[in-house]
Scaffold this active site. Structure first.
Site, mmCIF file in Angstrom:
data_model
loop_
_atom_site.group_PDB
_atom_site.id
_atom_site.type_symbol
_atom_site.label_atom_id
_atom_site.label_comp_id
_atom_site.label_asym_id
_atom_site.label_seq_id
_atom_site.Cartn_x
_atom_site.Cartn_y
_atom_site.Cartn_z
ATOM 1 N N ALA A 1 -22.513 3.177 -12.091
ATOM 2 C CA ALA A 1 -22.540 4.662 -12.819
ATOM 3 C C ALA A 1 -22.312 5.938 -11.897
ATOM 4 O O ALA A 1 -22.025 6.709 -12.500
ATOM 5 C CB ALA A 1 -23.920 4.704 -13.562
ATOM 6 N N ASP A 2 -23.047 5.885 -10.585
ATOM 7 C CA ASP A 2 -22.947 7.006 -10.003
ATOM 8 C C ASP A 2 -21.441 7.496 -9.651
ATOM 9 O O ASP A 2 -21.010 8.495 -9.616
ATOM 10 C CB ASP A 2 -23.576 6.740 -8.426
ATOM 11 C CG ASP A 2 -24.930 6.174 -8.654
ATOM 12 O OD1 ASP A 2 -25.184 5.314 -9.722
ATOM 13 O OD2 ASP A 2 -25.436 6.340 -7.743
ATOM 14 N N ALA A 3 -20.470 6.418 -9.624
ATOM 15 C CA ALA A 3 -19.212 6.474 -9.530
ATOM 16 C C ALA A 3 -18.594 7.609 -10.373
ATOM 17 O O ALA A 3 -17.347 8.244 -10.135
ATOM 18 C CB ALA A 3 -18.459 5.198 -9.474
#
Length: 753
Positions: A198-200
């Site tokens: 998700a951080d991407a």
């Protein structure tokens, strides 16, 4: 003042770059370190705490809020400046670096630099970018070259390009993104994702979208859009309105039995959505998907805010992680405030959550000026201590503060424009100047050095002197009175006698006699232009020698070649296609309003040795339609029936050979081209009277639908096109469904929309 010590990795690596920038020492004089002689600690003292009142009627003033943001920014810069620069930047957590940890701070600091009166912030950011030569990490392998974390610093380079328009600031990043685009835009689905965590979605998509906004080339946004949706398909949990951090967390639960939804993972996503939407055109096909996602997440996060104004590390199990956590919380405050400021979230509903969160964040600004209670780097909820800090938490705090300050103003539109170019004076004042070599000692050497520098400037070739554009600048919209949708047709002797026609949805051309004389291979195929604006754009695009480059409104990237293009015709005889050359004469009947109507003549051409054929064709394109109506009258020197073949040019590339649909019962031939890595896919459809269909054929260049035609008797067919990066159709399925719904009229006065 030297801001950096030699690296611990070796005495040979003397880090002097930022020591040369002549940054004002007072800006780095806090955070508890011993100050050099002559530096007054009072220069960087905490501002008075802004009035942190959660009553929506009592907003923190913009002045007080920006003062707090400035203070935290400069405190963080001071702390970073005292850290030695490491040769390897991958795991750096507290110092200047090119990794995602530092890049998250740069994103916030760059926005602060737009508003701050202190030039040292921009000077520091420029020095950091100069140190890393405007490059990105991850050259070792394919997966590392695709790593979203390493693209995050690209936002800083884009910011500096926009403010300075120096070509070199953008080139390394653009080269990496050009390499990534085919992988993000891959036509075959793969088990593994590029952006699998998700951080991407915070790190890379906003950088790609911004590259499209800067260059006018939509391929970056389109490719990112494709991978973004793949990631969401795996990680978005609609029943919870939250994202899993990655697929390892499917089915995993906390101590209370609830699924693990990490606060910072969801913070990366919703903050990334805000930055993504800032660079996305307002009329981008599919934008509503992201707005809807943003609004759903915002509603859920508002529900999960705790009484102290923060969010716990595990959103659904606050009891297991009862302590304060600011890195996720700051991004949540930023996103909610941003949504209010840009009209995507209701002010009355969300303002109390924003003010409560902003008050809580300020309670965790440490005496050093850094933001405490920041969960350490990782991939899931863990316990956090009040004194723990992180550059990413500071970056999030800065974004939140800027949006809180803007709550005092009116609602702002989207997308957000790139910052204006700085004046030469500002650029000079905020650009580091390398120091002279240590061997330059004494007046004589200083004078010699000055003369050498003057000679370098005078004798070096400067490509800017050619007045060439340094990058592809997007076209500015025409004046308002020229943005009215209309259907137009123009004979273009300036383009070797092309006939150009377009409406608010499609654009096409056919080729005339001057081109026939110049290019013997040219013929009667129909060209397709890719279009994404409602007003006429072909003449605007043709002002540029290279009109095959997308400047934001569309382009001509279709290659008619030797084929029929989109709906050119010929005579099918003995399994061979016999076609005319370019049109010879034309007549324009109507243009500039609700319809473009014209006709052309094609001189006689041979069909083997058995006959000759010539054609008059009337064409009509109304507003609101993807289809040009063509009524053809073929004459011949014999009265025998003709087998006419209407064709679509074949296409093949690394993505395959596209998709062909042949439907004799409904008189349809459709072709969805294989995806062009830079420009997407075109869909083309031919619609004919089913009663005339004899079947289908193909040759080396074309897919063909065959009709039985009587010489001298007019017959009507329709040609339509779509572009998946235009305004109306994102997918092949959407286009083919649209075509299937059309009711075509093949009578003498028919029309289709």
């Amino acid at each position: 003042m030297h801001l950096f010590r030699p690296s611990r990795l070796g005495a040979s690596l003397t880090v002097a770059l930022l020591a040369s920038t002549a940054l004002a020492a007072p800006a780095y004089a806090q955070s508890g370190a011993t100050l050099p002689p002559g530096v007054e600690a009072a220069w960087l003292t905490p501002p008075a705490r802004p009035a942190l009142n959660t009553d929506p009627r009592c907003l923190p003033s913009a002045e007080d809020t920006l003062a707090a943001v400035d203070y935290v920014t400069l405190s963080q810069i001071a702390a970073m400046a005292r850290e030695p620069l490491a040769l390897s930047t991958g795991s750096n957590l507290t110092q200047i670096s090119s990794n995602w940890v530092a890049a998250t701070f740069y994103v916030g600091a760059a926005r602060v630099a737009r508003r701050s009166r202190n030039p040292e912030i921009l000077r520091f950011l420029t020095a950091a970018a100069e140190h890393y030569n405007y490059s990105v990490r991850g050259a070792r392998s394919g997966p590392t070259m695709l790593n979203a974390d390493d693209i995050a610093i690209g936002d800083l380079y884009e910011e500096l390009y926009s403010r300075r328009r120096q070509e070199g600031t953008l080139l390394p990043l653009r080269q990496r993104l050009d390499w990534q685009v085919p992988h993000l835009n891959r036509s075959t689905e793969t088990p593994a994702l590029v952006w699998w965590w998700a951080d991407a979605l915070y790190m890379a998509p906003p950088v790609l979208a911004r590259m499209s906004a800067i260059t006018g080339d939509p391929k970056y946004l389109a490719a990112a859009d494709k991978e973004w949706r793949r990631t969401a398909d795996r990680l978005w949990m609609p029943e919870q309105r939250l994202f899993l951090r990655d697929e390892r967390f499917v089915g995993r639960t906390e101590a209370n039995g609830q699924p693990i939804y990490w606060s910072r993972a969801n913070a990366w996503v919703i903050a990334g959505l805000a930055r993504w939407l800032e660079a996305m055109p307002a009329d981008y096909q599919g934008r509503d998907y992201y707005v809807d996602l943003f609004q759903k997440m915002a509603g859920r996060l508002a529900e999960l805010q705790q009484d102290d104004g923060l969010w716990r590390a595990s959103l659904l199990d606050p009891q297991s992680y009862p302590e304060a956590e600011t890195s996720g919380s700051a991004f949540h405050v930023y996103a909610l405030a941003w949504g209010v400021n840009h009209g995507l979230l209701g002010r009355e509903t969300y303002l109390p959550h924003v003010l409560k969160g902003w008050a809580a964040l300020n309670r965790h600004v440490l005496p050093s000026g850094l933001v405490g209670a920041a969960q350490k780097t990782g991939d899931q909820p863990v316990r956090t201590r009040p004194e723990e800090v992180g550059l990413y938490a500071t970056g999030a705090y800065l974004l939140a503060g800027l949006e809180v300050a803007d709550l005092n103003g009116s609602v702002k539109g989207l997308p957000v424009a790139e910052p204006a170019r700085d004046t030469p004076e500002v650029i000079a004042a905020t650009t580091p100047t390398p120091p002279a070599p240590v061997t330059i000692v004494g007046e004589e050497e200083i004078r010699r050095r000055a003369a050498e520098m003057q000679a370098t400037a005078a004798l070096a070739y400067d490509p800017a002197g050619l007045n060439r554009p340094s990058t592809i600048e997007p076209l500015q919209p025409p004046p308002a009175d020229q943005q009215q949708p209309r259907a137009v047709v123009r004979f273009a002797p300036d383009r070797l006698d092309d006939l150009l026609w377009e409406n608010d949805r499609v654009a096409h051309r056919i080729y005339g006699p001057a081109l026939e004389a110049r290019e013997p291979p040219s013929g009667s195929g129909v060209d397709v232009w890719a279009k994404r604006v409602r007003y006429p754009f072909m003449d605007r695009q043709l002002r540029f020698p290279n009109y095959h480059v997308d400047r934001g409104e569309g382009l001509d990237y279709y290659d008619v070649g030797r084929g029929r293009g989109a709906g050119g015709l010929g005579v099918w005889y003995e399994n061979k296609l016999w076609t005319s050359r370019n049109f010879s004469t034309y007549r324009i009947d109507k243009t500039g309003g609700d319809e473009a109507r014209f006709s052309v003549d094609y001189r006689p051409w041979p069909v083997d040795v058995v006959r000759r054929v010539w054609e008059t064709r009337a064409l009509s394109l109304p507003l609101g339609s993807n289809f040009t109506r063509m009524t053809s009258t073929l004459q011949s020197d014999t009265t025998d029936p003709l087998t006419v073949a209407i064709g679509i040019s074949k296409r093949r590339n690394d993505a395959g050979s596209g998709t062909v649909v042949r439907d004799a019962a409904n008189g349809r031939l459709m072709f969805w081209e294989p995806e062009n890595p830079e420009h997407g896919s075109l869909g083309i459809a031919i619609a004919v009277d089913p009663a005339m269909v004899q079947g289908f054929a193909e040759d080396a260049d074309n897919y063909l639908i065959l009709l039985r035609v009587t010489p001298g008797r007019p017959f009507t067919y329709y040609m339509g096109s779509a572009w998946d990066r235009g305004l109306d159709f994102r997918t092949r399925e959407a286009w083919e469904s649209f075509v299937a719904e059309q009711a075509f009229d093949f009578s003498a006065a028919g029309a289709a929309r």
